[in-house]
Design a protein around this motif. Structure first.
Motif, PDB file in Angstrom:
ATOM      1  N   ASP A 150     126.803  84.147  57.071  1.00 21.15           N
ATOM      2  CA  ASP A 150     127.177  84.028  55.656  1.00 21.15           C
ATOM      3  C   ASP A 150     128.524  84.726  55.445  1.00 21.15           C
ATOM      4  O   ASP A 150     128.576  85.951  55.279  1.00 21.15           O
ATOM      5  CB  ASP A 150     126.119  84.655  54.751  1.00 21.15           C
ATOM      6  CG  ASP A 150     126.442  84.480  53.270  1.00 21.15           C
ATOM      7  OD1 ASP A 150     127.534  83.964  52.955  1.00 21.15           O
ATOM      8  OD2 ASP A 150     125.616  84.873  52.422  1.00 21.15           O
ATOM      9  N   ARG A 203     124.731  88.518  56.712  1.00 20.64           N
ATOM     10  CA  ARG A 203     123.914  89.376  55.873  1.00 20.64           C
ATOM     11  C   ARG A 203     122.484  89.352  56.404  1.00 20.64           C
ATOM     12  O   ARG A 203     122.095  88.416  57.122  1.00 20.64           O
ATOM     13  CB  ARG A 203     123.958  88.949  54.411  1.00 20.64           C
ATOM     14  CG  ARG A 203     123.316  87.630  54.107  1.00 20.64           C
ATOM     15  CD  ARG A 203     123.288  87.365  52.604  1.00 20.64           C
ATOM     16  NE  ARG A 203     124.611  87.234  52.018  1.00 20.64           N
ATOM     17  CZ  ARG A 203     125.131  88.136  51.184  1.00 20.64           C
ATOM     18  NH1 ARG A 203     124.441  89.227  50.838  1.00 20.64           N
ATOM     19  NH2 ARG A 203     126.322  87.941  50.676  1.00 20.64           N
ATOM     20  N   ASN A 218     130.038  77.630  47.832  1.00 21.51           N
ATOM     21  CA  ASN A 218     129.074  77.474  46.742  1.00 21.51           C
ATOM     22  C   ASN A 218     128.770  78.813  46.080  1.00 21.51           C
ATOM     23  O   ASN A 218     128.613  78.893  44.855  1.00 21.51           O
ATOM     24  CB  ASN A 218     127.791  76.831  47.263  1.00 21.51           C
ATOM     25  CG  ASN A 218     127.898  75.316  47.368  1.00 21.51           C
ATOM     26  OD1 ASN A 218     128.039  74.616  46.374  1.00 21.51           O
ATOM     27  ND2 ASN A 218     127.855  74.816  48.585  1.00 21.51           N
ATOM     28  N   SER A 219     128.680  79.878  46.881  1.00 19.75           N
ATOM     29  CA  SER A 219     128.440  81.217  46.330  1.00 19.75           C
ATOM     30  C   SER A 219     129.624  81.667  45.486  1.00 19.75           C
ATOM     31  O   SER A 219     129.449  82.265  44.418  1.00 19.75           O
ATOM     32  CB  SER A 219     128.187  82.212  47.466  1.00 19.75           C
ATOM     33  OG  SER A 219     127.027  81.877  48.199  1.00 19.75           O
ATOM     34  N   ALA A 220     130.837  81.382  45.970  1.00 16.50           N
ATOM     35  CA  ALA A 220     132.038  81.748  45.208  1.00 16.50           C
ATOM     36  C   ALA A 220     132.094  81.004  43.887  1.00 16.50           C
ATOM     37  O   ALA A 220     132.483  81.558  42.849  1.00 16.50           O
ATOM     38  CB  ALA A 220     133.286  81.458  46.046  1.00 16.50           C
ATOM     39  N   LEU A 264     128.177  77.358  52.282  1.00 11.22           N
ATOM     40  CA  LEU A 264     127.416  78.356  51.535  1.00 11.22           C
ATOM     41  C   LEU A 264     128.356  79.337  50.840  1.00 11.22           C
ATOM     42  O   LEU A 264     128.164  79.678  49.662  1.00 11.22           O
ATOM     43  CB  LEU A 264     126.470  79.117  52.462  1.00 11.22           C
ATOM     44  CG  LEU A 264     125.745  80.306  51.839  1.00 11.22           C
ATOM     45  CD1 LEU A 264     124.817  79.860  50.712  1.00 11.22           C
ATOM     46  CD2 LEU A 264     124.953  81.081  52.897  1.00 11.22           C
ATOM     47  N   ALA A 265     129.383  79.795  51.554  1.00  8.24           N
ATOM     48  CA  ALA A 265     130.332  80.752  50.977  1.00  8.24           C
ATOM     49  C   ALA A 265     131.052  80.163  49.769  1.00  8.24           C
ATOM     50  O   ALA A 265     131.222  80.835  48.739  1.00  8.24           O
ATOM     51  CB  ALA A 265     131.338  81.192  52.036  1.00  8.24           C
ATOM     52  N   THR A 304     130.443  84.783  52.923  1.00 12.55           N
ATOM     53  CA  THR A 304     130.805  84.849  51.505  1.00 12.55           C
ATOM     54  C   THR A 304     131.707  86.025  51.193  1.00 12.55           C
ATOM     55  O   THR A 304     132.745  85.873  50.521  1.00 12.55           O
ATOM     56  CB  THR A 304     129.533  84.919  50.628  1.00 12.55           C
ATOM     57  OG1 THR A 304     128.766  83.728  50.797  1.00 12.55           O
ATOM     58  CG2 THR A 304     129.905  85.062  49.160  1.00 12.55           C
ATOM     59  N   GLU A 305     131.349  87.221  51.648  1.00 11.77           N
ATOM     60  CA  GLU A 305     132.137  88.407  51.299  1.00 11.77           C
ATOM     61  C   GLU A 305     133.535  88.335  51.898  1.00 11.77           C
ATOM     62  O   GLU A 305     134.513  88.727  51.247  1.00 11.77           O
ATOM     63  CB  GLU A 305     131.413  89.675  51.756  1.00 11.77           C
ATOM     64  CG  GLU A 305     130.070  89.907  51.079  1.00 11.77           C
ATOM     65  CD  GLU A 305     130.165  89.904  49.564  1.00 11.77           C
ATOM     66  OE1 GLU A 305     131.144  90.455  49.020  1.00 11.77           O
ATOM     67  OE2 GLU A 305     129.273  89.331  48.904  1.00 11.77           O
ATOM     68  N   ASP A 327     125.149  71.070  51.808  1.00  9.97           N
ATOM     69  CA  ASP A 327     124.598  71.768  50.647  1.00  9.97           C
ATOM     70  C   ASP A 327     123.093  71.539  50.631  1.00  9.97           C
ATOM     71  O   ASP A 327     122.619  70.492  50.198  1.00  9.97           O
ATOM     72  CB  ASP A 327     125.234  71.248  49.361  1.00  9.97           C
ATOM     73  CG  ASP A 327     124.838  72.080  48.146  1.00  9.97           C
ATOM     74  OD1 ASP A 327     123.839  72.818  48.237  1.00  9.97           O
ATOM     75  OD2 ASP A 327     125.516  71.980  47.112  1.00  9.97           O
ATOM     76  N   ALA A 382     129.455  79.892  42.222  1.00 11.28           N
ATOM     77  CA  ALA A 382     128.399  80.447  41.380  1.00 11.28           C
ATOM     78  C   ALA A 382     128.827  81.766  40.741  1.00 11.28           C
ATOM     79  O   ALA A 382     128.368  82.111  39.642  1.00 11.28           O
ATOM     80  CB  ALA A 382     127.129  80.658  42.200  1.00 11.28           C
ATOM     81  N   ARG A 383     129.726  82.498  41.383  1.00  9.22           N
ATOM     82  CA  ARG A 383     130.224  83.770  40.840  1.00  9.22           C
ATOM     83  C   ARG A 383     131.423  83.581  39.928  1.00  9.22           C
ATOM     84  O   ARG A 383     131.977  84.544  39.411  1.00  9.22           O
ATOM     85  CB  ARG A 383     130.593  84.724  41.975  1.00  9.22           C
ATOM     86  CG  ARG A 383     129.437  85.077  42.889  1.00  9.22           C
ATOM     87  CD  ARG A 383     129.828  86.177  43.853  1.00  9.22           C
ATOM     88  NE  ARG A 383     128.861  86.321  44.943  1.00  9.22           N
ATOM     89  CZ  ARG A 383     128.881  87.304  45.836  1.00  9.22           C
ATOM     90  NH1 ARG A 383     129.825  88.236  45.757  1.00  9.22           N
ATOM     91  NH2 ARG A 383     127.992  87.358  46.808  1.00  9.22           N
TER      92      ARG A 383
END
Length: 289
Positions: free
Chosen positions: A180, A160, A246-248, A243-244, A182-183, A270, A250-251
């Motif tokens: 990143d 990103r 942790n982002s998942a 990161l991915a 994540t997606e 982290d 958080a969502r």
């Protein structure tokens, strides 16, 4: 097929989707007929190299097995943009031999993604800033091929644009990206090509990572996600994946946990924790809310 090489017209995922959706809606056309639909004569005269981007996009669609060509007539299965992107990602991140004995894929792009997934998601990447000295020898060859890579990496869900606050002040005018995935990770969990992970069940971290690497074989730890010259420093290897995940979490997509006396543990970098790594032994996929 070298998708990062602009020699005959660079291959762009956006142009591929435009051509794919046209072929799926109007099957049985020749490449020239598809070209006349996506690039009418009024526009074609102004297009670079007589519409080379669209021509390359159609060649890539056929070569990657997303579009069928029989007697010069093209056809494709109808799908939406998300479905197309999912299939495109799968074809390009899998080891070519896993697709077929004759499949070549996009080796330049895949090698770039394998390298990208070993980079820190907190270090903005730009050719002049750091890529040309940090990359494995001859990975992107030159800045022109690198310039095509961020578009592909971002579109496929592995990068990103970097936050302005991360970019050094002396390079603020340059366009930087960060690793990143994540997606890509979220999409792999929601719509996997293999069997879905159970919802509401704590899965051992080893089993979860095996699932994730099989869905996205460019992630560190997959047997094919390495090559000569690639820096395999374990300190950075899981930073982007961490990161991915942790982002998942958080969502609300998953929950990471640590059990006492676990059978397996993964230390995820982290940067938000003063203690350093986060130790995870289980992951639970949550029901959509």
């Amino acid at each position: 097929m070298k998708v990062l090489d602009p020699g005959q017209g660079v291959v762009l995922p956006q142009a591929m989707w435009l051509c794919y959706s046209t072929i799926a809606k109007v099957p049985g056309l020749s490449a020239e007929e598809v070209l006349s639909l996506v690039l009418p004569d009024e526009l074609r005269m102004h297009a670079p190299s007589d519409g080379a981007h669209a021509k390359q996009a159609m060649s890539a669609l056929v070569e990657f097995g997303l579009v069928s060509s029989e007697d010069g007539l093209l056809s494709a299965d109808p799908t939406d943009s998300a479905g197309f992107l999912r299939r495109l990602r799968r074809q390009l991140v899998c080891p070519p031999s896993d697709v077929s004995a004759t499949f070549e894929g996009a080796p330049d792009l895949r090698s770039g993604l394998v390298w990208l997934m070993t980079q820190s998601p907190f270090v903005p990447l730009h050719w002049k800033s750091n890529v040309q000295v940090a990359m494995p020898p001859d990975l992107f060859t030159n800045d022109t091929r690198w310039n095509n890579f961020p578009t592909w990496a971002t579109t496929l869900g592995f990068a990103r644009p970097a936050l302005r606050s991360l970019v050094p002040s002396d390079a603020a005018s340059r366009s930087h990206v960060v690793a990143d995935p994540t997606e890509a990770v979220l999409d792999a969990i929601a719509q996997p090509f293999s069997e879905r992970l159970p919802v509401g069940v704590r899965v051992p971290i080893a089993a979860f990572m095996a699932f994730l690497r099989s869905e996205l074989p460019v992630l560190p730890g997959h047997p094919s996600a390495t090559y000569e010259g690639l820096d395999d420093d374990p300190q950075d290897q899981l930073a982007a994946v961490g990161l991915a995940l942790n982002s998942a979490e958080a969502r609300g997509v998953l929950t990471m946990g640590y059990q006492s006396d676990p059978t397996g543990v993964l230390a995820l970098p982290d940067n938000g924790r003063t203690a350093g790594a986060r130790y995870v032994s289980t992951i639970q996929i949550e029901a959509p809310k």
